[in-house]
Write a protein that holds these residues in place. Structure first.
Motif: not given
Length: 426
Positions: A130-139, A146-152, A158-167
């Motif tokens: 799980l990552v927020e977007e925008p995300c630190y570029s060097d990360t 590592l080729s992960p499957n990103f869940l945006r 206030y930053g990452m939204c809990p409702d979006s995360l839960k969805a």
């Protein structure tokens, strides 16, 4: 917690260094022991015999001869012992982790070294995170290999939204249960690049979801001490909320003491830190001793009150720099850009509604206007997609130059909009 299920195949295959592990026998050794196990160089042949450094208040700190001899030699992989004790004391005082008895601290070569090793420890190719977007570029640079499957997950002021995360979690569990995330990465305070900061209520909701859906949180927090406003109102860290033992916290002295010393540290569950230490044994062997001693001696000289005075001065300086950037933006960019008002850190995140892609504008024409920013696509999961955002750092430029640079930026944007309009009408 069962930490083995979070480990990548690479991490599961790691083994400790036999030579490094031999040092554990020294704890019970008599003074007469002749240690022939390590191929360390003879310290008497090191050319450095004295080291002093002068602080900005004129105070001179001299490194004791025995300490100098120790820090010039190979050291323990987890870090210089006196510094580790200082970091543990600081962590208990500032964060008071609820599972401290099963946690530990290790020193890394800056924050990013720890992040890279932690992500390799957890992710196999195709594993979800799980990552927020925008995300630190060097990360994102670390993760590209590592080729992960990103869940945006969406963000707001206030930053990452809990409702979006839960969805996102519910949808993934419903449609692709084999792709449930192993970890979450976020910068909760003065997020790079957006400058957004999470409040306590939001952190608690996100941590609750981490417990419910069982994933590790990587808390990257280099701007913790650069949050503006009253320090008494700073929200508790994820580490402070970690009742399960699922948080790896990454701190750094780069933004508050010196970037070139490359001293960061990771706090978290011992079973996970052990795997990072094994990785270090196979790569860097140990963090640089002299820079660890410099940090340790500085913290000893300052004490708790001196450290507080130092970071208070930093906050005041960077807030003044931020205010200068915001004043310049109000003067020159109204009607051209939208921007966040960062609650800490060193960045302002601009959106340019009239420009389809800031990368072309910045890379091809910004230098001619004597101004340079980072195109926003560097912080997006799809870096090839046109992006209307850009990041400006106000940390290392005089306030006079900030005003001139933003004026030039406004001219650049107007010219870019005129160029786009002419191309569209042709």
């Amino acid at each position: 917690m069962d930490y083995l299920k979070f480990l990548s195949k690479t991490a599961l295959n790691r083994a400790p260094s036999g030579i490094s592990e031999m040092r554990t026998y020294l704890r019970d050794a008599s003074p007469s022991l002749v240690y022939l196990a390590s191929g360390v160089p003879n310290a008497e042949k090191f050319p450095f015999k004295k080291a002093t450094f002068t602080l900005d208040d004129g105070k001179v700190i001299e490194v004791a001869p025995d300490v100098l001899a120790t820090c010039l030699q190979y050291g323990p992989t987890p870090g210089y012992a006196p510094l580790l004790e200082q970091l543990k004391e600081m962590t208990l005082r500032v964060h008071n982790p609820p599972r401290w008895s099963t946690s530990n601290v290790i020193v890394t070569l800056g924050c990013q070294d720890g992040l890279a090793k932690a992500m390799e420890m957890i992710l196999n190719p195709g594993d979800s995170m799980l990552v927020e977007e925008p995300c630190y570029s060097d990360t994102l640079c670390i993760l590209s290999a590592l080729s992960p499957n990103f869940l945006r997950v969406d963000t707001d002021e206030y930053g990452m939204c809990p409702d979006s995360l839960k969805a996102v979690l519910q949808e993934t569990q419903r449609n692709t249960p084999d792709k449930m995330p192993k970890l979450m990465y976020l910068v909760p305070n003065a997020s790079n690049p957006s400058g957004k900061t999470m409040n306590e209520e939001r952190k608690r909701r996100i941590y609750s979801l981490a417990s419910e859906y069982d994933f590790i949180i990587l808390e990257d927090d280099p701007y913790y001490y650069l949050q503006y406003g009253d320090p008494k109102n700073i929200a508790p860290s994820f580490l402070s909320l970690d009742t399960d033992g699922r948080v790896l916290r990454f701190d750094s002295f780069s933004k508050i003491v010196s970037a070139g010393l490359r001293v960061g540290y990771v706090t978290g569950p011992s079973p996970l830190l052990d795997r990072i230490v094994w990785h270090m044994q196979a790569s860097v062997l140990c963090p640089p001793g002299i820079t660890q001693v410099m940090i340790s001696e500085l913290l000893k000289e300052w004490g708790e009150e001196g450290f507080k005075r130092h970071v208070t001065g930093l906050r005041q300086f960077y807030q003044s720099q931020r205010d200068a950037m915001l004043q310049a933006s109000d003067t020159h960019l109204k009607g051209l850009c939208e921007w966040t008002v960062p609650d800490g850190g060193i960045f302002v995140w601009f959106k340019v509604p009239g420009v389809q892609d800031t990368e072309t504008m910045i890379k091809k024409r910004a230098v001619k206007k004597d101004v340079m920013l980072v195109p926003g696509n560097n912080f997006m999961l799809d870096t090839k997609k046109p992006c209307q955002y850009m990041r400006a750092a106000y940390s290392n430029v005089s306030q006079e130059k900030i005003m001139g640079a933003i004026k030039n930026l406004a001219e650049l944007i107007r010219e870019e909009i005129a160029l786009q309009n002419s191309l569209n009408s042709a």
